[in-house]
Design a protein around this motif. Structure first.
Motif, PDB file in Angstrom:
ATOM      1  N   TYR A  75      32.290   9.880 -10.977  1.00 51.89           N
ATOM      2  CA  TYR A  75      32.420   9.261 -12.362  1.00 51.89           C
ATOM      3  C   TYR A  75      31.509   8.399 -12.605  1.00 51.89           C
ATOM      4  O   TYR A  75      30.610   8.559 -13.731  1.00 51.89           O
ATOM      5  N   ALA A  76      30.851   7.565 -11.616  1.00 50.33           N
ATOM      6  CA  ALA A  76      30.078   6.537 -12.148  1.00 50.33           C
ATOM      7  C   ALA A  76      28.323   7.336 -12.223  1.00 50.33           C
ATOM      8  O   ALA A  76      27.557   7.051 -13.214  1.00 50.33           O
ATOM      9  N   ALA A  77      28.248   8.223 -11.313  1.00 53.92           N
ATOM     10  CA  ALA A  77      26.987   9.026 -11.452  1.00 53.92           C
ATOM     11  C   ALA A  77      27.036  10.018 -12.885  1.00 53.92           C
ATOM     12  O   ALA A  77      25.737   9.917 -13.490  1.00 53.92           O
ATOM     13  N   ARG A  78      27.976  10.639 -13.123  1.00 50.02           N
ATOM     14  CA  ARG A  78      28.209  11.470 -14.206  1.00 50.02           C
ATOM     15  C   ARG A  78      27.980  10.614 -15.512  1.00 50.02           C
ATOM     16  O   ARG A  78      27.282  10.923 -16.729  1.00 50.02           O
ATOM     17  N   LEU A  79      28.679   9.581 -15.526  1.00 52.16           N
ATOM     18  CA  LEU A  79      28.609   8.671 -17.003  1.00 52.16           C
ATOM     19  C   LEU A  79      27.242   8.060 -17.122  1.00 52.16           C
ATOM     20  O   LEU A  79      26.662   7.704 -18.046  1.00 52.16           O
ATOM     21  N   ILE A  80      26.611   7.719 -15.966  1.00 49.91           N
ATOM     22  CA  ILE A  80      25.197   7.223 -16.026  1.00 49.91           C
ATOM     23  C   ILE A  80      23.990   8.387 -16.559  1.00 49.91           C
ATOM     24  O   ILE A  80      23.242   8.000 -17.289  1.00 49.91           O
ATOM     25  N   LEU A 113      31.799  -1.388 -13.388  1.00 53.08           N
ATOM     26  CA  LEU A 113      32.405  -2.011 -12.091  1.00 53.08           C
ATOM     27  C   LEU A 113      33.296  -1.154 -11.306  1.00 53.08           C
ATOM     28  O   LEU A 113      34.214  -0.458 -11.866  1.00 53.08           O
ATOM     29  N   ILE A 114      32.978  -0.860 -10.023  1.00 56.40           N
ATOM     30  CA  ILE A 114      33.683  -0.036  -9.194  1.00 56.40           C
ATOM     31  C   ILE A 114      34.805  -0.946  -8.370  1.00 56.40           C
ATOM     32  O   ILE A 114      33.909  -1.668  -7.801  1.00 56.40           O
ATOM     33  N   VAL A 115      35.894  -0.797  -8.315  1.00 52.49           N
ATOM     34  CA  VAL A 115      36.585  -1.442  -7.308  1.00 52.49           C
ATOM     35  C   VAL A 115      37.516  -0.756  -6.314  1.00 52.49           C
ATOM     36  O   VAL A 115      37.954   0.345  -6.726  1.00 52.49           O
ATOM     37  N   ASP A 116      37.555  -1.175  -5.229  1.00 52.31           N
ATOM     38  CA  ASP A 116      38.229  -0.398  -4.056  1.00 52.31           C
ATOM     39  C   ASP A 116      38.799  -1.191  -2.827  1.00 52.31           C
ATOM     40  O   ASP A 116      38.181  -2.354  -2.833  1.00 52.31           O
ATOM     41  N   ALA A 117      39.829  -0.879  -2.278  1.00 53.21           N
ATOM     42  CA  ALA A 117      40.428  -1.593  -1.377  1.00 53.21           C
ATOM     43  C   ALA A 117      39.736  -1.513  -0.180  1.00 53.21           C
ATOM     44  O   ALA A 117      39.878  -2.352   0.882  1.00 53.21           O
ATOM     45  N   ALA A 118      38.716  -0.545   0.121  1.00 51.20           N
ATOM     46  CA  ALA A 118      37.946  -0.307   1.198  1.00 51.20           C
ATOM     47  C   ALA A 118      36.630  -1.400   1.407  1.00 51.20           C
ATOM     48  O   ALA A 118      36.454  -2.147   0.392  1.00 51.20           O
ATOM     49  N   GLY A 119      36.093  -1.540   2.514  1.00 47.28           N
ATOM     50  CA  GLY A 119      35.048  -2.576   2.628  1.00 47.28           C
ATOM     51  C   GLY A 119      33.874  -1.543   2.348  1.00 47.28           C
ATOM     52  O   GLY A 119      32.714  -2.109   2.695  1.00 47.28           O
ATOM     53  N   GLY A 120      33.746  -0.391   1.865  1.00 45.42           N
ATOM     54  CA  GLY A 120      32.499   0.239   1.483  1.00 45.42           C
ATOM     55  C   GLY A 120      32.921   1.508   0.720  1.00 45.42           C
ATOM     56  O   GLY A 120      33.951   1.781   0.559  1.00 45.42           O
ATOM     57  N   ALA A 150      37.518  -4.693 -19.614  1.00 42.16           N
ATOM     58  CA  ALA A 150      36.771  -3.323 -19.500  1.00 42.16           C
ATOM     59  C   ALA A 150      37.250  -2.534 -21.077  1.00 42.16           C
ATOM     60  O   ALA A 150      38.400  -2.366 -21.390  1.00 42.16           O
ATOM     61  N   GLN A 151      35.929  -2.039 -21.544  1.00 45.58           N
ATOM     62  CA  GLN A 151      36.428  -1.252 -22.927  1.00 45.58           C
ATOM     63  C   GLN A 151      37.101   0.338 -22.442  1.00 45.58           C
ATOM     64  O   GLN A 151      38.053   0.646 -23.000  1.00 45.58           O
ATOM     65  N   TYR A 152      36.649   0.739 -21.061  1.00 43.15           N
ATOM     66  CA  TYR A 152      37.208   2.072 -20.591  1.00 43.15           C
ATOM     67  C   TYR A 152      37.933   1.497 -19.110  1.00 43.15           C
ATOM     68  O   TYR A 152      37.174   0.859 -18.465  1.00 43.15           O
ATOM     69  N   PHE A 153      38.900   2.062 -18.834  1.00 46.41           N
ATOM     70  CA  PHE A 153      39.452   1.967 -17.450  1.00 46.41           C
ATOM     71  C   PHE A 153      39.562   3.507 -17.107  1.00 46.41           C
ATOM     72  O   PHE A 153      40.238   4.159 -17.646  1.00 46.41           O
ATOM     73  N   VAL A 154      39.077   3.601 -15.721  1.00 47.53           N
ATOM     74  CA  VAL A 154      39.123   5.032 -15.323  1.00 47.53           C
ATOM     75  C   VAL A 154      39.836   4.904 -13.717  1.00 47.53           C
ATOM     76  O   VAL A 154      39.232   4.200 -12.966  1.00 47.53           O
ATOM     77  N   ALA A 155      40.887   5.541 -13.709  1.00 49.20           N
ATOM     78  CA  ALA A 155      41.660   5.616 -12.555  1.00 49.20           C
ATOM     79  C   ALA A 155      41.054   6.992 -11.359  1.00 49.20           C
ATOM     80  O   ALA A 155      41.565   8.102 -11.925  1.00 49.20           O
ATOM     81  N   ALA A 156      40.305   6.608 -10.585  1.00 52.10           N
ATOM     82  CA  ALA A 156      39.683   7.715  -9.728  1.00 52.10           C
ATOM     83  C   ALA A 156      39.730   7.480  -8.529  1.00 52.10           C
ATOM     84  O   ALA A 156      39.248   8.139  -7.240  1.00 52.10           O
ATOM     85  N   TYR A 165      32.875  -5.636 -18.673  1.00 55.82           N
ATOM     86  CA  TYR A 165      32.407  -4.477 -18.406  1.00 55.82           C
ATOM     87  C   TYR A 165      32.629  -3.329 -19.270  1.00 55.82           C
ATOM     88  O   TYR A 165      33.673  -3.355 -19.896  1.00 55.82           O
ATOM     89  N   LYS A 166      31.684  -2.569 -19.443  1.00 57.57           N
ATOM     90  CA  LYS A 166      32.021  -1.411 -20.211  1.00 57.57           C
ATOM     91  C   LYS A 166      33.148  -0.566 -19.476  1.00 57.57           C
ATOM     92  O   LYS A 166      33.930   0.049 -20.338  1.00 57.57           O
ATOM     93  N   ILE A 167      32.917  -0.045 -18.470  1.00 61.31           N
ATOM     94  CA  ILE A 167      33.737   0.679 -17.639  1.00 61.31           C
ATOM     95  C   ILE A 167      34.328   0.168 -16.222  1.00 61.31           C
ATOM     96  O   ILE A 167      33.148  -0.343 -15.495  1.00 61.31           O
ATOM     97  N   VAL A 168      35.445   0.019 -16.045  1.00 60.96           N
ATOM     98  CA  VAL A 168      35.941  -0.317 -14.742  1.00 60.96           C
ATOM     99  C   VAL A 168      36.641   0.935 -14.040  1.00 60.96           C
ATOM    100  O   VAL A 168      37.525   1.664 -14.554  1.00 60.96           O
ATOM    101  N   ILE A 169      36.061   1.200 -12.802  1.00 59.62           N
ATOM    102  CA  ILE A 169      36.437   2.507 -12.204  1.00 59.62           C
ATOM    103  C   ILE A 169      37.078   2.299 -10.869  1.00 59.62           C
ATOM    104  O   ILE A 169      36.781   1.477 -10.150  1.00 59.62           O
ATOM    105  N   LEU A 170      38.244   2.575 -10.601  1.00 50.72           N
ATOM    106  CA  LEU A 170      39.283   2.330  -9.629  1.00 50.72           C
ATOM    107  C   LEU A 170      38.957   3.217  -8.655  1.00 50.72           C
ATOM    108  O   LEU A 170      39.407   4.618  -8.825  1.00 50.72           O
ATOM    109  N   GLY A 171      38.337   3.003  -7.638  1.00 51.32           N
ATOM    110  CA  GLY A 171      38.123   3.981  -6.228  1.00 51.32           C
ATOM    111  C   GLY A 171      36.698   4.113  -6.215  1.00 51.32           C
ATOM    112  O   GLY A 171      35.882   4.490  -7.129  1.00 51.32           O
TER     113      GLY A 171
END
Length: 665
Positions: free
Chosen positions: A99-104, A116-123, A222-228, A85-91
């Motif tokens: 982050y995702a909206a502004r990067l797009i 790719l957005i990764v989160d511990a929640a179910g949604g 990931a090229q970029y990792f963003v902790a959000a 992925y180019k960008i993996v976003i945590l949260g």
């Protein structure tokens, strides 16, 4: 610590003789000090345990996601091991969505597999996914808090949106920016390692599959990792002796159990509480919203209080569509304008002729500038005299407000003894202020009981109740409204805050860097030795009561760094972006210069702002003092911080940042 009376300004103060106002402020500060002393404990933050780290299986189970639709999520195509992925976003809360909206929007993430957005929640939703307790709503005005209202065209239904509406808005953002197929839920990022040869981050993820399937271990690049991830994300409970032995139903407010109480997050008819005795531990911002709802249904409600909250008026009302169209969302850029207008009051810096657009109780808190900064006073010199003058000024500003807050308790609560115990004795900036037109009134009901612990907390638990000062209070249901792990843990290190092991160049851990030298960033969003890694700043950044605005400021800056760097390297190359050690040290020195401004926090009652009093401890070790100073925020406030960043971006050269092109293979 300096006191208000150390700096006399009254009629007699010019002669060094304390005025009546000085003496009154001194007495007030002494009262604050006495009350804080009751609450200091040698075990500090270790008096709590995070649910996920609890030895007890019962307590760990309280932290599980009660809302995830495991069958539906398992039916989706999952992330493939080894995917790039180019960008993996945590949260996947409001921060990750922004982050995702502004990067797009900026064109930085334009391909189908860029994010790719990764989160511990179910949604989607972050805190609004997890928290669904009765009475939940945002404590900052919806029109300024809910992100991307201008872009989505959405009109909140009320001035303070309930949790269900805030969660719906997260889904709305995800739908508008096509993020549903870019999210991996029920998953935790365990570690990220910088691959020096490939110039990418190797991201190790544990994907949960629900109780019926085994979890998966995945590694992506990931090229970029963003902790959000957010600020308050790890629910905690106090280490009360015997708590596990309690035989009734028990749950944390961040994982509300409607199977016990009845109702749903949308229809909060709590019929399961009828005939029940309900105990609530905690009187922070959550309980202020929750207790009035419990009082409508339960037979008896016992509220166990360690420290009372300062409770101001709320003023909830439905949104007027005509007002929305003609006065609120009436022009391009309206939301940022409103956010900054609101923020100016909390930084004690409104313009003389400006309209108070929000007009709520928050905008009366001039002394909240003690923790969010203010452009009004410049940089405070780190001398006892100047620090004393600064603290005295803040107390003078704050005293009329805190006196009015205590007077409000007397006006509302009929029983004088109960009213006395509900009064807050600390400056406004020491705990998150709360707002309600129902909470104090609930204590006039005969079945709602305040159990004040005189700052000590609950002594112990039995199978049937809680014990305070030798008296047992029997309850059938126990609600743990006991908050979250302090975000200041680990000196504000992004690795500690997110729970992710971050290894940069040469395999060096980010946490080691923070612990050995203190915070080190450029503008609070990136750090040397960790290329292409970005985070929303707590240390070396500005802050605001409206955390969404803080996030937006970080995102705007990070998107600029990435977009400008990619334009520099041109097509056919990937950018490796890294702040120089010289630039981050220069920025660290700038924040250290501002550390004395925040000295008023040192006198606060223990709570999450002071890491349960640990942050108030003064060490004689110069290295420890220096590391604390490096954690400082921007003392002139968020708007001034924005000005600094805007000037940096306008200069255009990415000064202090090295950009290295890497050929795309």
């Amino acid at each position: 610590m300096a006191t208000a009376a150390d700096n006399t300004t009254g009629a007699e103060g010019g002669n060094g003789i304390p005025s009546q106002e000085d003496l009154k402020l001194y007495a007030l500060q002494q009262k604050y000090t006495e009350e804080a002393a009751k609450r200091f404990r040698a075990d500090g933050i270790s008096q709590f345990v995070e649910l996920k780290d609890a030895e007890s299986g019962r307590f760990r189970a309280l932290g599980e996601d009660p809302w995830a639709d495991h069958a539906a999520l398992n039916a989706k195509e999952t992330v493939k091991n080894g995917a790039k992925y180019k960008i993996v976003i945590l949260g996947a809360g409001y921060g990750g969505l922004l982050y995702a909206a502004r990067l797009i929007q900026a064109g930085v993430a334009s391909g189908p597999d860029d994010i790719l957005i990764v989160d511990a929640a179910g949604g989607f939703g972050g805190t609004w996914w997890w928290n669904r307790y009765p009475g939940l709503h945002c404590d900052v005005e919806s029109y300024t808090y809910m992100p991307l209202l201008e872009e989505t065209g959405y009109m909140p239904r009320s001035k303070y949106a309930p949790g269900s509406e805030l969660r719906e808005h997260a889904e709305r953002i995800a739908t508008q920016w096509n993020l549903h197929d870019k999210a991996l839920f029920r998953s935790s990022v365990k570690s990220v390692h910088w691959d020096e040869e490939a110039k990418v981050w190797n991201v190790k993820i544990t994907e949960g599959r629900g109780p019926e399937e085994k979890s998966r271990e995945i590694e992506v690049q990931a090229q970029y990792f963003v902790a959000a991830s957010g600020v308050l994300t790890n629910p905690q409970i106090p280490k009360i002796p015997g708590l596990e032995s309690f035989s009734g139903s028990m749950f944390h407010t961040a994982r509300w159990d409607y199977s016990v109480t009845g109702g749903t997050p949308e229809e909060q008819n709590l019929t399961g509480l009828q005939g029940k005795r309900v105990g609530v531990i905690g009187t922070g911002a959550t309980s202020i919203q929750l207790v009035p709802q419990l009082a409508k249904w339960a037979k008896e409600v016992y509220v166990f209080q360690r420290t009372p909250s300062q409770v101001s008026w709320r003023g909830q009302r439905a949104t007027d569509p005509d007002e929305w169209k003609n006065k609120i969302a009436y022009k391009k850029g309206w939301q940022l304008e409103r956010q900054l207008n609101y923020n100016s009051y909390l930084t004690n810096a409104p313009k003389a002729d400006q309209e108070n657009m929000v007009g709520d109780a928050w905008t009366q808190f001039r002394a909240y500038a003690a923790i969010v900064g203010s452009p009004a006073w410049g940089i405070i010199e780190p001398t006892p005299e100047k620090i004393g003058e600064h603290i005295a000024r803040l107390y003078r500003i704050d005293a009329p407000h805190t006196e009015a807050a205590r007077a409000r308790v007397d006006e509302i609560v009929k029983d004088p003894e109960t009213a006395a115990k509900l009064k807050s004795w600390y400056p406004t900036w020491c705990k998150r202020p709360t707002f309600s037109d129902e909470y104090l009134q609930a204590f006039n009901l005969p079945h709602v009981h305040l159990v004040d612990t005189n700052g000590k907390g609950v002594d112990s638990a039995t199978e049937t109740g809680l014990v305070v000062a030798g008296k047992e209070y029997p309850v059938d249901i126990l609600v743990l409204s006991t908050g979250y792990r302090t975000p200041a843990l680990g000196g504000g290190s992004p690795a500690v805050r997110t729970g992710v092991e971050i290894y940069g160049r040469e395999g060096k851990p980010m946490d080691d860097k923070w612990q050995n030298y203190g915070a080190a960033t450029l503008h609070g969003v990136c750090s040397n030795g960790f290329p292409n890694l970005f985070f929303t700043g707590l240390s070396q950044h500005a802050s605001a009561a409206n955390y969404v605005l803080t996030i937006e400021v970080s995102i705007t800056h990070i998107v600029h760094l990435i977009a400008t760097a990619e334009a520099k390297v041109g097509d056919g190359s990937r950018a490796v972006i890294e702040v120089t050690s010289e630039a981050e040290e220069a920025w660290s020195m700038e924040t250290m210069r501002r550390a004395a401004y925040f000295s008023a926090v040192m006198g606060c009652t223990p709570g999450y702002i002071t890491s349960e009093g640990e942050a108030s401890q003064v060490s004689p070790d110069p290295m420890v003092m220096m590391k604390k100073a490096r954690q400082s925020g921007w003392s002139e406030g968020l708007e001034d911080f924005m000005r600094v960043l805007e000037e940096y971006r306008a200069e255009g050269s990415l000064k202090g940042v090295e950009v290295t092109p890497v050929a795309v293979k």
